[in-house]
Design a protein around this motif. Structure first.
Motif, mmCIF file in Angstrom:
data_model
loop_
_atom_site.group_PDB
_atom_site.id
_atom_site.type_symbol
_atom_site.label_atom_id
_atom_site.label_comp_id
_atom_site.label_asym_id
_atom_site.label_seq_id
_atom_site.Cartn_x
_atom_site.Cartn_y
_atom_site.Cartn_z
ATOM 1 N N ASP A 163 59.733 34.537 45.099
ATOM 2 C CA ASP A 163 58.351 34.860 44.734
ATOM 3 C C ASP A 163 57.699 33.748 43.919
ATOM 4 O O ASP A 163 56.491 33.526 44.023
ATOM 5 C CB ASP A 163 58.295 36.169 43.934
ATOM 6 C CG ASP A 163 58.476 37.392 44.818
ATOM 7 O OD1 ASP A 163 58.392 37.266 46.053
ATOM 8 O OD2 ASP A 163 58.693 38.495 44.262
ATOM 9 N N ASP B 235 48.236 33.236 43.574
ATOM 10 C CA ASP B 235 48.876 33.865 44.736
ATOM 11 C C ASP B 235 49.583 35.166 44.344
ATOM 12 O O ASP B 235 49.499 36.172 45.064
ATOM 13 C CB ASP B 235 49.885 32.904 45.372
ATOM 14 C CG ASP B 235 49.220 31.695 46.013
ATOM 15 O OD1 ASP B 235 48.000 31.761 46.269
ATOM 16 O OD2 ASP B 235 49.918 30.684 46.226
ATOM 17 N N LEU B 236 50.273 35.155 43.210
ATOM 18 C CA LEU B 236 50.997 36.354 42.772
ATOM 19 C C LEU B 236 50.030 37.496 42.467
ATOM 20 O O LEU B 236 50.316 38.656 42.765
ATOM 21 C CB LEU B 236 51.826 36.034 41.528
ATOM 22 C CG LEU B 236 53.043 35.141 41.748
ATOM 23 C CD1 LEU B 236 53.656 34.753 40.414
ATOM 24 C CD2 LEU B 236 54.086 35.823 42.632
ATOM 25 N N ARG B 237 48.902 37.156 41.873
ATOM 26 C CA ARG B 237 47.896 38.194 41.589
ATOM 27 C C ARG B 237 47.427 38.857 42.872
ATOM 28 O O ARG B 237 47.291 40.085 42.948
ATOM 29 C CB ARG B 237 46.728 37.563 40.835
ATOM 30 C CG ARG B 237 45.594 38.532 40.508
ATOM 31 C CD ARG B 237 44.431 37.765 39.907
ATOM 32 N NE ARG B 237 43.206 38.574 39.900
ATOM 33 C CZ ARG B 237 41.988 38.065 39.866
ATOM 34 N NH1 ARG B 237 41.816 36.756 39.831
ATOM 35 N NH2 ARG B 237 40.936 38.861 39.868
ATOM 36 N N ALA B 238 47.183 38.053 43.906
ATOM 37 C CA ALA B 238 46.720 38.610 45.177
ATOM 38 C C ALA B 238 47.815 39.416 45.866
ATOM 39 O O ALA B 238 47.558 40.495 46.413
ATOM 40 C CB ALA B 238 46.232 37.477 46.076
ATOM 41 N N GLU B 239 49.046 38.910 45.836
ATOM 42 C CA GLU B 239 50.145 39.558 46.555
ATOM 43 C C GLU B 239 50.586 40.860 45.904
ATOM 44 O O GLU B 239 50.941 41.820 46.588
ATOM 45 C CB GLU B 239 51.333 38.597 46.640
ATOM 46 C CG GLU B 239 51.080 37.386 47.528
ATOM 47 C CD GLU B 239 52.181 36.348 47.395
ATOM 48 O OE1 GLU B 239 53.209 36.651 46.734
ATOM 49 O OE2 GLU B 239 52.020 35.242 47.918
ATOM 50 N N HIS B 240 50.566 40.900 44.576
ATOM 51 C CA HIS B 240 51.124 42.053 43.851
ATOM 52 C C HIS B 240 50.053 42.924 43.201
ATOM 53 O O HIS B 240 50.390 43.899 42.532
ATOM 54 C CB HIS B 240 52.104 41.569 42.786
ATOM 55 C CG HIS B 240 53.295 40.837 43.333
ATOM 56 N ND1 HIS B 240 54.399 41.476 43.848
ATOM 57 C CD2 HIS B 240 53.557 39.508 43.474
ATOM 58 C CE1 HIS B 240 55.286 40.593 44.265
ATOM 59 N NE2 HIS B 240 54.802 39.384 44.043
#
Length: 250
Positions: A125, A184-189
């Motif tokens: 991740d 990216d992590l904000r969008a994915e999770h």
């Protein structure tokens, strides 16, 4: 996701008491990225520490996902919902603990199962290969250490991340990589961010709205479009934006 009203935070006792945050208030909606900006010593990081339970001398109202917080005691459910990424990746990891040990401990504390299977997923991740699993902090670069710190924060599948200048100790090129990873992590999770930074360009890139702090007080709340236009309502905000644009000969 986060509501703060009339927050006061102080350190010490009279006559040496220091009022670090004074009557602060703002809201952060679920999925939003909200920034706190201001000069050093303005109280930005102190707000994050009060939320995380690292400061016990505060009054006011702090609500996380509708749950009102009291004092500095936080239960496991809180730390499953809220995690913090610190400024210095060199200080936030134990020098004698491998990446595997760091992530295993975080997963155990959060009561997660299948720890052996979750660690490779956490490393994937944050953009680290599985070959990093048994390395120690001294074998990692600053950016790689911060990726491990982010993976540790994600171990309990939180909804709110408190980001205390997560790139200021890194080289400029590495800063961009970490900021893009966080985006990216904000969008994915579906994460919510509360981000502290003295760098207005970072806030302009990462956040939807921001609060400007001076001497422990929030002097203005604005959206990032106004920041990019330099359209601050308060003199201090305009001076802060002007200072961030660099040196002007005139």
């Amino acid at each position: 996701m986060l509501k703060i009203e009339h927050l006061d935070v102080w350190f010490g006792l009279p006559p040496d008491r220091v009022d670090a945050v004074k009557d602060a208030g703002f809201n952060v909606t679920a999925g939003e990225s909200f920034g706190l900006v201001g000069e050093s010593g303005s109280g930005k990081s102190t707000i994050l520490r009060a939320i995380a339970g690292l400061v016990d001398s505060w009054t006011g109202r702090i609500e996380v996902d509708g749950q009102q917080l009291e004092g500095h005691r936080r239960d496991r459910d809180f730390y499953r919902s809220v995690q913090m990424v610190f400024q210095d990746p060199y200080a936030s990891l134990h020098p004698r603990h491998s990446v595997d040990a760091v992530l295993s401990e975080a997963l155990k504390l959060q009561g997660m199962d299948d720890i052996d299977g979750r660690i490779p997923q956490l490393l994937d991740d944050v953009g680290l290969g599985r070959g990093f699993r048994f390395r120690y902090p001294h074998q990692l670069s600053g950016g790689q250490r911060q990726r491990v710190a982010i993976a540790r924060a994600l171990a309990g599948q939180p909804r709110l991340l408190l980001l205390d200048e997560p790139t200021s100790a890194l080289d400029v090129s590495v800063q961009a990589e970490i900021l893009n990873l966080l985006t990216d992590l904000r969008a994915e999770h579906g994460l919510t961010y509360l981000m502290v930074s003295h760098d207005l360009a970072v806030i302009g890139h990462m956040c939807d709205r921001l609060a400007v702090m001076q001497h422990g007080r929030i002097v203005e709340t604005m959206d990032v479009a106004a920041l990019r236009r330099g359209a601050g309502r308060q003199d201090y905000t305009r001076h802060l934006i002007a200072a961030s644009s660099g040196y002007r000969r005139d």
